[in-house]
Design a protein around this motif. Structure first.
Motif, PDB file in Angstrom:
ATOM      1  N   VAL A   7       5.684  -0.786   1.268  1.00  0.00           N
ATOM      2  CA  VAL A   7       5.013   0.498   1.352  1.00  0.00           C
ATOM      3  C   VAL A   7       5.676   1.517   0.426  1.00  0.00           C
ATOM      4  O   VAL A   7       6.888   1.719   0.484  1.00  0.00           O
ATOM      5  N   THR A   8       4.854   2.157  -0.407  1.00  0.00           N
ATOM      6  CA  THR A   8       5.362   3.215  -1.285  1.00  0.00           C
ATOM      7  C   THR A   8       5.039   4.575  -0.674  1.00  0.00           C
ATOM      8  O   THR A   8       4.120   4.716   0.137  1.00  0.00           O
ATOM      9  N   MET A   9       5.829   5.565  -1.074  1.00  0.00           N
ATOM     10  CA  MET A   9       5.600   6.926  -0.588  1.00  0.00           C
ATOM     11  C   MET A   9       6.282   7.925  -1.510  1.00  0.00           C
ATOM     12  O   MET A   9       7.208   7.566  -2.234  1.00  0.00           O
ATOM     13  N   ASP A  10       5.810   9.147  -1.482  1.00  0.00           N
ATOM     14  CA  ASP A  10       6.466  10.211  -2.224  1.00  0.00           C
ATOM     15  C   ASP A  10       7.499  10.932  -1.364  1.00  0.00           C
ATOM     16  O   ASP A  10       8.345  11.650  -1.875  1.00  0.00           O
ATOM     17  N   THR A  11       7.429  10.740  -0.071  1.00  0.00           N
ATOM     18  CA  THR A  11       8.429  11.259   0.849  1.00  0.00           C
ATOM     19  C   THR A  11       9.653  10.336   0.799  1.00  0.00           C
ATOM     20  O   THR A  11       9.491   9.116   0.756  1.00  0.00           O
ATOM     21  N   PRO A  12      10.862  10.874   0.825  1.00  0.00           N
ATOM     22  CA  PRO A  12      12.013   9.964   0.930  1.00  0.00           C
ATOM     23  C   PRO A  12      11.898   9.130   2.215  1.00  0.00           C
ATOM     24  O   PRO A  12      11.569   9.680   3.279  1.00  0.00           O
ATOM     25  N   PRO A  13      12.122   7.816   2.132  1.00  0.00           N
ATOM     26  CA  PRO A  13      11.974   6.976   3.327  1.00  0.00           C
ATOM     27  C   PRO A  13      12.782   7.454   4.529  1.00  0.00           C
ATOM     28  O   PRO A  13      12.315   7.355   5.670  1.00  0.00           O
ATOM     29  N   TRP A  14      13.986   7.982   4.326  1.00  0.00           N
ATOM     30  CA  TRP A  14      14.786   8.473   5.453  1.00  0.00           C
ATOM     31  C   TRP A  14      14.088   9.647   6.140  1.00  0.00           C
ATOM     32  O   TRP A  14      14.121   9.762   7.366  1.00  0.00           O
ATOM     33  N   TYR A  15      13.437  10.492   5.366  1.00  0.00           N
ATOM     34  CA  TYR A  15      12.722  11.636   5.924  1.00  0.00           C
ATOM     35  C   TYR A  15      11.509  11.154   6.718  1.00  0.00           C
ATOM     36  O   TYR A  15      11.231  11.662   7.820  1.00  0.00           O
ATOM     37  N   PHE A  16      10.783  10.200   6.176  1.00  0.00           N
ATOM     38  CA  PHE A  16       9.618   9.629   6.853  1.00  0.00           C
ATOM     39  C   PHE A  16      10.039   9.003   8.186  1.00  0.00           C
ATOM     40  O   PHE A  16       9.337   9.117   9.184  1.00  0.00           O
ATOM     41  N   ARG A  17      11.196   8.360   8.184  1.00  0.00           N
ATOM     42  CA  ARG A  17      11.692   7.698   9.392  1.00  0.00           C
ATOM     43  C   ARG A  17      12.156   8.692  10.445  1.00  0.00           C
ATOM     44  O   ARG A  17      11.751   8.646  11.602  1.00  0.00           O
TER      45      ARG A  17
ATOM     46  N   TYR B 283       0.833  -1.196   0.000  1.00  0.00           N
ATOM     47  CA  TYR B 283       0.000   0.000   0.000  1.00  0.00           C
ATOM     48  C   TYR B 283       0.872   1.253   0.000  1.00  0.00           C
ATOM     49  O   TYR B 283       2.038   1.206   0.368  1.00  0.00           O
ATOM     50  N   PRO B 284       0.275   2.392  -0.362  1.00  0.00           N
ATOM     51  CA  PRO B 284       1.009   3.660  -0.290  1.00  0.00           C
ATOM     52  C   PRO B 284       0.798   4.337   1.069  1.00  0.00           C
ATOM     53  O   PRO B 284      -0.155   4.037   1.787  1.00  0.00           O
ATOM     54  N   ILE B 285       1.693   5.236   1.382  1.00  0.00           N
ATOM     55  CA  ILE B 285       1.508   6.132   2.517  1.00  0.00           C
ATOM     56  C   ILE B 285       0.881   7.411   1.965  1.00  0.00           C
ATOM     57  O   ILE B 285       1.447   8.055   1.086  1.00  0.00           O
ATOM     58  N   TRP B 286      -0.289   7.724   2.479  1.00  0.00           N
ATOM     59  CA  TRP B 286      -0.982   8.972   2.129  1.00  0.00           C
ATOM     60  C   TRP B 286      -1.238   9.720   3.426  1.00  0.00           C
ATOM     61  O   TRP B 286      -1.818   9.169   4.356  1.00  0.00           O
TER      62      TRP B 286
END
Length: 192
Positions: free
Chosen positions: A128-138, A81-84
């Motif tokens: 999980v997909t996202m438009d935010t860079p994963p490092w930033y999300f973390r 799923y995506p992160i929205w």
């Protein structure tokens, strides 16, 4: 040794990159000799709103009855799923609200704050997909959507271990990068 794997596509669109990841995972897992079932939430017919909370359990639509049976059969569940807005899409949250019910996913003990985890013995993987860079999300957002799925839904229900792989940013990614992600997910399927 083969596993019974359930792949749940939580993106409502069947032509999404999440759907491509699901197809890639399924291909890899089948190539490794696993038994697979798939659920694309966008193809199901159900009301995602839990109208009365858990005070009165709504009758489950046939698609949700089938989903509970598939979850009960699975040894390993893969959610894609995506992160929205920092979390899963509303359709996936509604699916969880309606399917991970008391008596199926968990059961509170009488006169206690403790509960039984009724889905123990299963593992899960979140792709999980996202438009935010994963490092930033973390590091900046502290992964609210990941923590919700892993800790407060799946582990609460007894499903563990839960591994998480993040792919992003999707927006602006090259075809070459997407092909690398698809190959990585195919390998996850082969290793399941």
């Amino acid at each position: 040794m083969s596993k019974r794997i359930l792949v749940i596509l939580g993106h409502p669109a069947r032509d999404s990159f999440c759907a491509a990841l699901a197809d890639s995972y399924v291909e890899g897992a089948k190539a490794a000799g696993n038994e697979l079932e798939s659920i694309a939430l966008g193809n199901l017919s159900f009301d995602p709103v839990l109208h009365n909370g858990y005070a009165t359990i709504q009758d489950l639509e046939p698609d949700l009855v089938a989903a509970q049976a598939a979850i009960a059969r699975a040894q390993h569940i893969v959610f894609i799923y995506p992160i929205w807005w920092g979390a899963m899409p509303a359709l996936l949250k509604g699916f969880i609200d309606r399917v991970f019910l008391p008596g199926f996913a968990f059961k509170y003990r009488d006169d206690s704050i403790f509960w039984d985890r009724l889905l123990a013995g299963r593992s899960a993987q979140l792709l999980v997909t996202m438009d935010t860079p994963p490092w930033y999300f973390r590091w900046l957002y502290r992964m609210p959507g990941h923590n919700q799925m892993k800790r407060t839904i799946l582990e609460f229900s007894g499903i563990k271990p839960v591994s998480i792989s993040s792919f992003g940013p999707i927006r602006g990614s090259s075809e070459q990068q997407r092909n690398k992600w698809l190959a990585r997910v195919h390998a996850y399927g082969r290793q399941a």
